[in-house]
Enzyme design. Structure first.
Site, mmCIF file in Angstrom:
data_model
loop_
_atom_site.group_PDB
_atom_site.id
_atom_site.type_symbol
_atom_site.label_atom_id
_atom_site.label_comp_id
_atom_site.label_asym_id
_atom_site.label_seq_id
_atom_site.Cartn_x
_atom_site.Cartn_y
_atom_site.Cartn_z
ATOM 1 N N ARG A 1 0.843 -1.192 0.000
ATOM 2 C CA ARG A 1 0.000 0.000 0.000
ATOM 3 C C ARG A 1 0.882 1.248 0.000
ATOM 4 O O ARG A 1 1.908 1.293 0.699
ATOM 5 C CB ARG A 1 -0.908 0.035 1.238
ATOM 6 C CG ARG A 1 -2.116 -0.884 1.197
ATOM 7 C CD ARG A 1 -3.122 -0.452 0.130
ATOM 8 N NE ARG A 1 -4.330 -1.251 0.090
ATOM 9 C CZ ARG A 1 -4.532 -2.303 -0.700
ATOM 10 N NH1 ARG A 1 -3.577 -2.707 -1.527
ATOM 11 N NH2 ARG A 1 -5.695 -2.947 -0.696
ATOM 12 N N GLU B 1 -3.890 7.312 -5.551
ATOM 13 C CA GLU B 1 -4.275 6.357 -6.605
ATOM 14 C C GLU B 1 -5.717 6.606 -6.998
ATOM 15 O O GLU B 1 -6.547 6.810 -6.109
ATOM 16 C CB GLU B 1 -4.139 4.920 -6.093
ATOM 17 C CG GLU B 1 -2.717 4.508 -5.830
ATOM 18 C CD GLU B 1 -2.604 3.027 -5.436
ATOM 19 O OE1 GLU B 1 -3.591 2.282 -5.605
ATOM 20 O OE2 GLU B 1 -1.542 2.653 -4.965
ATOM 21 N N HIS C 1 -0.714 -0.318 -9.677
ATOM 22 C CA HIS C 1 -1.475 -1.163 -8.737
ATOM 23 C C HIS C 1 -2.110 -2.366 -9.449
ATOM 24 O O HIS C 1 -3.336 -2.522 -9.495
ATOM 25 C CB HIS C 1 -2.549 -0.339 -7.990
ATOM 26 C CG HIS C 1 -2.980 -0.999 -6.714
ATOM 27 N ND1 HIS C 1 -3.232 -0.294 -5.554
ATOM 28 C CD2 HIS C 1 -3.195 -2.290 -6.394
ATOM 29 C CE1 HIS C 1 -3.588 -1.126 -4.590
ATOM 30 N NE2 HIS C 1 -3.572 -2.359 -5.089
HETATM 31 C C1 DGY Z 1 -5.808 -6.130 -2.680
HETATM 32 O O1 DGY Z 1 -6.427 -7.180 -2.841
HETATM 33 O O2 DGY Z 1 -5.736 -5.579 -1.583
HETATM 34 C C2 DGY Z 1 -5.169 -5.544 -3.883
HETATM 35 O O3 DGY Z 1 -4.415 -4.428 -3.567
HETATM 36 C C3 DGY Z 1 -6.190 -5.200 -4.948
HETATM 37 O O4 DGY Z 1 -7.204 -4.442 -4.402
#
Ligand code: DGY
Length: 321
Positions: free
Chosen positions: A240, A269, A287
């Protein structure tokens, strides 16, 4: 036969997921594929018994307080749930689930791509060939940092962290990790545990982040922590964006403390950080850690498995609150 529960799917999930959802639920799909706003979520809660959102839909405490009691379950199509205020949703009696396990390999694969791409100058290398600017070769040209046999520090040895360690062992990397608790020898597979972050950072020639974004981990990699890394380290973030202080990251690249970074996640994002475009030594992706056909089907099916259990009166396998 009782009416099927009404389900809202906020984004365009995989075809197989949408087909199964439409067969088993009274399903409305946002074919426009735009992120759901707070107003969309609040309005949907009065019309649907269940929502399958992605990390692009934010169920903040403010939204949670305004949800209609009709909404019973939020079955996330993601493992990360930092977009959901779990205590606030739990207090409203709404069940929340996620999709662990099924995306670990795809995300770990992408972390490996980021690590290799960052370490071996993939951004500049690709551009110079692609633009026809490759008119020179020398033994000192685009010399990178070798991954094989190097020390790898992993922050967060959960499912994705362990999947990444498995792949890194294929490169004979020496695995070190920092985690809330030490793993069993069976799970650690020889990886060295560090009980403090500082101790891990001191040996992390390559560093990969695999912990969730929480108030405690926000800005985890700040100026002080970058300074603890060996000179010329490479950092990878496929978890993240909130984990990294982005100004501290560019300062560490400017000073040479970091040789390069590989990023799939950003504080903002979509969009990312425009300042990063000036850095050839940041290898960036938008991402897409779990974005493979197999994994996106598995995530959708896992979200539907959680819904099926809930509407059958059982506890969903991935219930968080
Ligand atoms: C997650 O599954 O957390 C990925 O980042 C995609 O959303």
């Amino acid at each position: 036969m009782a009416d099927k529960p009404r389900l809202w799917i906020t984004r365009r999930l995989s075809d197989a997921t949408l087909e199964r959802a439409s067969r088993d639920y009274d399903t409305v799909i946002n074919h426009e594929d735009t992120p759901g706003t707070a107003q969309d979520l609040i309005a949907a809660s009065a019309e649907f018994d269940a929502i399958i959102p992605c990390h692009s839909e934010h169920f903040s405490a403010e939204v949670a307080a305004q949800l209609d009691p009709r909404l019973k379950i939020i079955a996330n199509h993601s493992v990360g749930v930092d977009h959901c205020d779990l205590p606030a949703l739990g207090a409203r009696g709404i069940t929340v689930t996620n999709t662990p396990d099924v995306l670990s390999d795809a995300t770990a694969e992408l972390a490996m791509l980021l690590m290799l791409g960052a370490a071996r100058n993939a951004v500049a290398g690709d551009r110079i060939v692609r633009t026809g600017a490759w008119d020179f070769w020398s033994p000192s040209f685009m010399v990178g940092k070798q991954v094989t046999g190097a020390r790898l520090g992993i922050i967060g040895m959960g499912r994705v962290g362990r999947a990444f360690a498995t792949k890194a062992r294929g490169f004979d990397m020496k695995i070190h990790y920092y985690n809330r608790s030490e793993l069993s020898p069976e799970a650690a597979q020889g990886a060295t545990y560090h009980s403090t972050l500082g101790s891990l950072l001191g040996v992390a020639d390559f560093l990969s982040l695999h912990c969730p974004a929480t108030p405690e981990t926000t800005g985890l990699m700040n100026a002080e922590r970058f300074a603890m890394l060996p000179d010329g380290a490479v950092m990878v973030n496929s978890a993240r964006g909130a984990l990294v202080d982005e100004a501290a990251l560019t300062a560490a690249l400017d000073s040479g403390k970091l040789m390069a970074a590989g990023l799939d996640c950003f504080q903002t994002e979509p969009g990312g950080n425009p300042a990063f475009a000036a850095y050839d030594n940041i290898f960036m992706l938008p991402h897409i850690g779990s974005a493979t056909t197999r994994t996106r089907d598995a995530m959708g099916f896992r979200a539907l498995d959680n819904l099926d259990a809930f509407f059958a009166g059982k506890t969903p396998g991935d219930q968080l609150v």
